[in-house]
Design a protein around this motif. Structure first.
Motif, short mmCIF file in Angstrom:
data_model
loop_
_atom_site.label_atom_id
_atom_site.label_comp_id
_atom_site.label_asym_id
_atom_site.label_seq_id
_atom_site.Cartn_x
_atom_site.Cartn_y
_atom_site.Cartn_z
N UNK A 28 11.63 0.52 33.70
CA UNK A 28 10.78 1.54 33.09
C UNK A 28 10.58 1.28 31.60
N UNK A 29 11.61 0.82 30.93
CA UNK A 29 11.50 0.51 29.50
C UNK A 29 10.50 -0.63 29.27
N UNK A 30 10.55 -1.63 30.14
CA UNK A 30 9.59 -2.73 30.04
C UNK A 30 8.17 -2.21 30.27
N UNK A 31 8.02 -1.32 31.24
CA UNK A 31 6.70 -0.78 31.57
C UNK A 31 6.13 0.06 30.43
N UNK A 32 6.90 1.00 29.91
CA UNK A 32 6.40 1.87 28.85
C UNK A 32 6.04 1.07 27.60
N UNK A 33 6.84 0.05 27.32
CA UNK A 33 6.53 -0.81 26.17
C UNK A 33 5.21 -1.54 26.38
N UNK A 34 5.01 -2.07 27.57
CA UNK A 34 3.77 -2.80 27.88
C UNK A 34 2.57 -1.86 27.89
N UNK A 35 2.73 -0.67 28.45
CA UNK A 35 1.61 0.25 28.58
C UNK A 35 1.06 0.68 27.22
#
Length: 266
Positions: A28-35
């Motif tokens: 989730x941390x990777x996703x929110x950073x990318x988004x």
């Protein structure tokens, strides 16, 4: 594709959190950073589970609000107990019929859940409906077909070697659309043209074999549900098979990969 979900046990929030939640939080941390969503946005987390993504949104994205919805009352109760931030609320609801008004969400998202929704096109149509013009529609799924959830892939391969029927329960066969090509096709069918797709990767690390094995005995999720429906003899055989494959006397490190989708609403 196989829709065999007879061991998809989702009611035990704490058990599922121990099985998948800790890895869901990493990805989730990777996703929110990318988004890279705008600050002070209204979010909807569809299929929120025990709240891994909602918690990350609150921590990293500085949202105005987050509403988390899930079909599992047990998951929703767990999320309410675990996350008391006043910006968040959790409700029981279906991804195929969201209890949210039209054009009220800036960022609609779904974490590791779309593959379990029977009618994915309807779910994505609901995300389009609730998202404001100019808002973001997003979701991500584990790379099951590519073995991208390493510890689950290892489990099912070992299970199939002692029980051929287990092969039909493997998420790699049940969810073949969880590839960049499959997701692009889904987005085209769901009227999300030009959606971008990105690979997210983390490692799942277990201090030793017993820490690897224990979550499979908790019964929450497809693999644990299958494991705990085995006879004790068969379960011991499966454990021995996995030990032979993975136990080196120290840390067990396996890959975890998901594919994320982002689309900007016209």
């Amino acid at each position: 594709m196989s829709g065999n979900g007879k061991h998809d046990s989702w009611s035990a929030g704490r058990s599922y959190d121990h099985y998948m939640g800790r890895w869901s939080r990493l990805i989730a941390r990777e996703f929110v950073s990318w988004l890279n969503a705008p600050l002070d946005a209204d979010w909807a987390d569809i299929g929120c589970g025990t709240g891994a993504l909602t918690e990350t949104i609150l921590d990293m994205a500085k949202p105005k609000s987050v509403v988390g919805l899930d079909l599992s009352e047990g998951f929703v109760m767990h999320a309410r107990e675990a996350i008391t931030d006043e910006r968040a609320r959790f409700e029981v609801g279906s991804a195929q019929d969201l209890p949210l008004p039209d054009n009220t969400i800036d960022v609609s998202t779904s974490a590791l859940a779309l593959n379990f929704v029977p009618d994915k096109l309807q779910a994505l149509a609901e995300l389009r409906r609730i998202t404001r013009p100019g808002g973001t529609i997003s979701f991500y799924v584990w790379d099951y077909p590519g073995g991208g959830m390493g510890f689950i892939d290892a489990f099912w391969k070992a299970a199939a070697s002692i029980d051929p029927a287990a092969e039909d329960l493997d998420e790699a066969l049940r969810f073949p659309f969880c590839t960049p090509e499959g997701l692009q096709t889904l987005c085209t069918e769901a009227q999300l043209p030009g959606a971008s797709i990105h690979a997210l990767e983390v490692d799942t690390v277990f201090p030793g074999f017993e820490e690897f094995w224990h979550p499979f005995t908790l019964g929450a999720g497809p693999a644990p549900g299958y494991c705990m429906n085995l006879t004790e003899e068969k379960r011991d055989e499966l454990k021995a098979k996995l030990r032979d494959q993975l136990d080196t006397g120290g840390e067990i490190r396996l890959p975890a990969r998901a594919f994320a989708v982002r689309y900007q609403q016209p």
